[in-house]
Design an enzyme around this catalytic site. Structure first.
Site, PDB file in Angstrom:
ATOM      1  CD  GLN A 144      -2.819   1.264   0.248  1.00 45.37           C
ATOM      2  OE1 GLN A 144      -3.543   0.315   0.028  1.00 45.37           O
ATOM      3  NE2 GLN A 144      -2.877   2.369  -0.480  1.00 45.37           N
ATOM      4  CG  ASP A 232      -6.300   2.721   7.460  1.00 46.21           C
ATOM      5  OD1 ASP A 232      -7.356   2.406   6.873  1.00 46.21           O
ATOM      6  OD2 ASP A 232      -5.470   1.871   7.862  1.00 46.21           O
TER       7      ASP A 232
HETATM    8  N1   CP Z   1      -6.158  -0.943   0.678  1.00 45.66           N
HETATM    9  C1   CP Z   1      -6.325  -2.269   0.685  1.00 45.66           C
HETATM   10  O1   CP Z   1      -5.411  -3.043   0.981  1.00 45.66           O
HETATM   11  O2   CP Z   1      -7.576  -2.679   0.299  1.00 45.66           O
HETATM   12  P1   CP Z   1      -8.177  -4.158   0.457  1.00 45.66           P
HETATM   13  O3   CP Z   1      -8.287  -4.438   1.918  1.00 45.66           O
HETATM   14  O4   CP Z   1      -9.514  -4.099  -0.227  1.00 45.66           O
HETATM   15  O5   CP Z   1      -7.245  -5.123  -0.215  1.00 45.66           O
HETATM   16  N1  NVA Z   2      -5.515  -0.674   8.610  1.00 44.55           N
HETATM   17  C1  NVA Z   2      -6.465  -1.360   7.769  1.00 44.55           C
HETATM   18  C2  NVA Z   2      -6.017  -1.330   6.345  1.00 44.55           C
HETATM   19  C3  NVA Z   2      -6.968  -1.955   5.370  1.00 44.55           C
HETATM   20  C4  NVA Z   2      -6.464  -1.942   3.967  1.00 44.55           C
HETATM   21  C5  NVA Z   2      -6.654  -2.782   8.252  1.00 44.55           C
HETATM   22  O1  NVA Z   2      -5.653  -3.428   8.611  1.00 44.55           O
HETATM   23  O2  NVA Z   2      -7.781  -3.260   8.298  1.00 44.55           O
END
Ligand code: CP
Ligand code: NVA
Length: 313
Positions: A144, A232
């Site tokens: 990411q 996030d």
């Molecule tokens: N940003 C991200 O990793 O999205 P997903 O959880 O949908 O893969």
């Molecule tokens: N911090 C979040 C990111 C999702 C892509 C999680 O770990 O759920």
């Protein structure tokens, strides 16, 4: 079960478990390759650099972006991807992590895993004889942040000298930002409630390597002069039992128009997605003109294709 050491002179196996494992030169190589693959795709030029190769994708958690970008990316590179859902393999329950790693290594060329415990992806990398990519663990989300850095390079022409601010939880996404700040010349500032700081080990190692990382409870301080403001979810996957407590802890940590007014006037709005409008980010900002969240999502495809080529090709 054991596996023989690689023949002497052979390149040792590469993995992408953490941005901390890569050098600045390797990161720049990945960004350059990703931009080349993005141009090739835009022009409709085929780029079957991984023809005949197979990727196994292990998921302990749900996903939209990670699954689709790895699967589509492998197809665009001429290879094939196999999706392994939690009940399919029972990682660590039906079969041990080392056994899964060693079996998959006999059939496929590359493994990507989204896990709960970070130790699971570390263990996969240790026991697999093929490269392993971290597709998100409780500790890190390297793919990411590499896509996000690519987005900043495209939008600002460089990373050097930029300031990235983050409002919210010191989670896996933040830990990977901290790792990236140790390798690349941008500064990173996190505004979080006390008790929600990034991982202490990640932070200490990054600071020792010279990363410019500031942690504060003040949103105004974090976003001052910021070129990009990121957020996030307040509750990451696996923390669902804490969601009521977290909603309370983070209620003053929303990325909204008032916060953006404190950053540079043209600051970019970033989010890894999925987003919860009205919680960590207002709809107005997420869907507004400064938002680059769909560029970030698109760039997952291009950077991960570069990562796969770099690891296997
Ligand atoms: N940003 C991200 O990793 O999205 P997903 O959880 O949908 O893969
Ligand atoms: N911090 C979040 C990111 C999702 C892509 C999680 O770990 O759920």
């Amino acid at each position: 079960m054991t596996h023989p050491a690689p023949p002497s002179g052979a390149r040792s196996k590469r993995d992408l478990v953490s941005i901390a494992d890569l050098t600045r030169d390797q990161l720049e190589e990945l960004f350059t390759l990703a931009l080349r693959l993005k141009t090739d795709r835009r022009k409709g030029w085929p780029h079957p650099l991984l023809a005949g190769k197979t990727l196994a994708m292990i998921f302990e958690k749900p996903s939209l972006r990670t699954r689709v970008t790895f699967e589509a990316g492998m197809y665009q590179l001429g290879g094939h991807a196999i999706y392994l859902a939690p009940p399919d393999i029972g990682l660590g329950t039906r079969e041990t992590v080392p056994d899964v790693a060693q079996n998959l290594s006999r059939w496929v060329d590359l493994i990507m895993a989204r896990t709960f415990a970070h130790s699971t992806v570390v263990d996969l990398a240790k026991h697999a004889t093929v490269p392993v990519i971290n597709g998100l663990s409780e500790l890190l989300h390297p793919c990411q942040i590499l896509a996000d850095c690519l987005t900043l390079i495209e939008r600002r022409g460089r990373l050097d000298g930029l300031k990235v601010a983050f409002i919210g939880d010191g989670n896996n996404v933040v830990n990977s930002w901290v790792n990236a700040a140790a390798k690349l010349s941008f500064s990173f500032a996190l505004a979080c409630p006390s008790g929600y700081e990034p991982d202490a080990g990640v932070l200490a190692a990054a600071r020792q390597a010279g990363a410019q990382v500031a942690i504060t409870t003040s949103i105004a301080e974090a976003v001052r002069d910021a070129d990009a403001v990121y957020t996030d979810v307040w509750t990451s996957m696996g923390q669902e039992k804490e969601s009521a407590m977290r909603r309370e802890a983070f209620r003053d940590y929303q990325l909204n128009a008032g916060v953006m007014a404190l950053a540079k006037p043209d600051a970019l709005v970033m989010h890894c997605l999925p987003a919860h409008r009205g919680e960590e980010i207002s709809a107005e900002v997420l869907d507004g003109p400064q938002s680059v969240v769909l560029d970030q999502a698109e760039n997952r495809l291009h950077i991960q294709k570069a990562i796969m080529v770099w690891l296997v090709g």
